[in-house]
Scaffold this motif. Structure first.
Motif, PDB file in Angstrom:
ATOM      1  N   PHE A  62     -48.412  41.896 -24.356  1.00  0.00           N
ATOM      2  CA  PHE A  62     -47.631  41.216 -25.379  1.00  0.00           C
ATOM      3  C   PHE A  62     -48.374  39.959 -25.820  1.00  0.00           C
ATOM      4  CE2 PHE A  62     -44.454  43.222 -22.556  1.00  0.00           C
ATOM      5  CZ  PHE A  62     -43.745  43.984 -23.465  1.00  0.00           C
ATOM      6  N   ASN A  96     -42.652  46.197 -28.322  1.00  0.00           N
ATOM      7  CA  ASN A  96     -43.492  45.684 -29.406  1.00  0.00           C
ATOM      8  C   ASN A  96     -43.077  46.268 -30.754  1.00  0.00           C
ATOM      9  OD1 ASN A  96     -45.236  43.817 -28.148  1.00  0.00           O
ATOM     10  ND2 ASN A  96     -46.450  45.475 -27.269  1.00  0.00           N
ATOM     11  N   PRO A 100     -40.827  41.965 -30.066  1.00  0.00           N
ATOM     12  CA  PRO A 100     -40.597  41.396 -28.739  1.00  0.00           C
ATOM     13  C   PRO A 100     -39.560  40.277 -28.773  1.00  0.00           C
ATOM     14  CG  PRO A 100     -42.945  41.636 -29.168  1.00  0.00           C
ATOM     15  CD  PRO A 100     -42.248  41.886 -30.467  1.00  0.00           C
TER      16      PRO A 100
END
Length: 462
Positions: A62, A96, A100
């Protein structure tokens, strides 16, 4: 990996150690004013200061370092059967794709836990399949639990904890042999324990007490010690202490600075067992328990060895200076600054981080967070965190101790070395590095390597 020792035992020859660059720690400091500190730019339990520098390529799940750091723990747990790489990466892709956020993270991982607690579609799982699906579910519920206070449903915190605990208990019930479970007396609230033993004879064995940090779950103690202990013929004790697991989320008992009073009844309980070698009881502490273990070792002489992972002497310094500066000598003045100057301009993500970090030290803070509110009493939990400082008692330790450190340590940079330097007992210092894929707080991508270092040292020491 770097290593230092002043003990009489030589480090195993096969551990020819790499020398890491000096001062390889993450910078602290914030980019905003004291009125609105950016916690994500400083050490926090859910983020890194320069995480992108130390999580390249496949480690960058992320863009947000808080989600990335926790996702790495899930990936790393796959080596112990406490996660599945494909499940984790599929969840990462889903988060994603959705965008997020705390909500997408919680929803995705909690649904994954739910799916694994149900029977596989079209299949008839045997006991081993059911067992390890439950272990993975415990991991995924723990992932969701970590961010639930920042989601749209913070009131789900206890429900998510109970779901993860149910998954853990199902896993344990299917182990062979099953761990012995009990409630060890401690004040008004007994400590739940799970005592794992290797198969075979009931002869007396070395035993390791595995201590969690401020936000870990039982499944993390599996990843960071139980299989490693059993494979070496050791017993392993997993427990919830004050501020952890059941004692926090259900019984509402917060952390205590006198951790020796937690460890002593555990040793009493172990000492009554015919399968425990009472001269070979070791204590390990992961994350903030790297502070709890030295405290216990300073006052509990029955410990034969102790490991701090990482070494920590003052958890309060894990907060950025702008947060620490809020705390003043007086409660009224402190809370005035917090409520009038800080909270109104605190970004939502930072508010969620503060709720998460303060809840193990304050039941009112936890209950407010579950209602979507920011706690109003900063002073009381801040003082409770300060009380965990062990600087003045380290010199009392006579127990041999291993102090771990990590390249890029986000939360307690420099404190492992500080603990090591203050120790007068036989001691070793090992720093795990990015060259080994073992960087960052608790080596989230290398728990197997982590356990090798710890248990090699324990075997040598005992």
């Amino acid at each position: 990996m770097t290593h230092e020792t002043n003990g009489p035992a030589a480090w195993p020859a096969r551990r020819t150690l790499l020398t890491a660059g000096a001062g390889a720690v993450l910078a602290t400091g914030c980019s905003r004013s004291a009125a609105a500190p950016d916690l994500r730019a400083s050490p926090s339990p859910s983020g890194t200061t320069r995480g992108a520098d130390l999580t390249p390529g496949a480690m960058a799940l992320f863009e947000d370092p808080s989600y990335n750091f926790n996702g790495l723990f899930a990936l790393g747990a796959s080596g112990a059967g406490a996660a599945e790489v494909g499940e984790v990466l599929t969840a990462v892709n889903a988060i994603n794709k959705a965008g997020p956020s705390a909500q997408s993270y919680v929803t995705t991982f909690s649904r994954l836990g739910d799916r694994l607690m149900a029977a596989p579609e079209g299949g008839r799982p045997d006991g081993r399949t059911t067992r390890f699906r439950a272990l993975r579910a415990a991991q995924y519920y723990g992932q969701a639990l970590f961010f639930v206070l920042g989601s749209d449903t913070p009131g789900d915190e206890e429900r998510l904890y109970r779901a993860g605990r149910a998954a853990w208990d199902r896993f344990c019930s299917l182990c062979d042999p099953k761990p012995v479970t009990d409630r060890v007396p401690y004040g008004k609230t007994p400590l739940p324990v799970w005592f794992f033993r290797p198969g075979g004879s009931g002869s007396r064995r070395p035993t390791v007490i595995l201590t969690n940090g401020s936000d870990g779950q039982n499944v993390d103690m599996w990843t960071y010690g139980v299989p490693a202990a059993l494979d070496r013929g050791w017993n392993a004790l997993v427990y919830d202490g004050p501020g952890q697991g059941q004692l926090l989320f259900v019984d509402r008992v917060t952390f205590t600075p006198t951790w020796e009073k937690v460890v002593a009844p555990l040793i009493d309980w172990l000492s009554r067992r015919p399968d425990v070698d009472t001269g070979k009881i070791a204590l390990t502490g992961l994350s903030m328990a790297g502070d709890l273990v030295p405290r216990a070792a300073a006052f509990e002489p029955r410990l034969a060895a102790a490991v701090a992972m990482p070494g920590c002497v003052e958890p309060w310094r894990g907060f950025p200076p702008e947060i620490r500066e809020i705390l003043r000598p007086g409660k009224a003045e402190t809370n005035d600054i917090w409520n009038k100057e800080v909270v109104p301009s605190l970004p939502e993500a930072d508010a969620a981080t503060m709720k998460k970090r303060f809840e193990p030290f304050s039941v009112p803070a936890m209950l407010a967070a579950r209602q979507g509110k920011t706690f109003t009493d900063f002073y009381t939990p801040a003082r409770a965190i300060q009380a965990l400082t062990v600087t003045d008692v380290v010199s009392r330790i006579r127990t041999p101790m291993l102090v771990l450190d990590y390249e890029g340590e986000q939360f307690y940079p420099g404190q492992a070395r500080e603990l090591y330097d203050k120790l007068a007992s036989p001691k070793d210092y090992v720093k795990l590095t990015a060259a080994e894929g073992a960087q960052l707080h608790c080596s989230p991508m290398a728990p197997q390597l982590h356990c090798e270092v710890v248990f090699d040292w324990l075997q040598e020491t005992l």
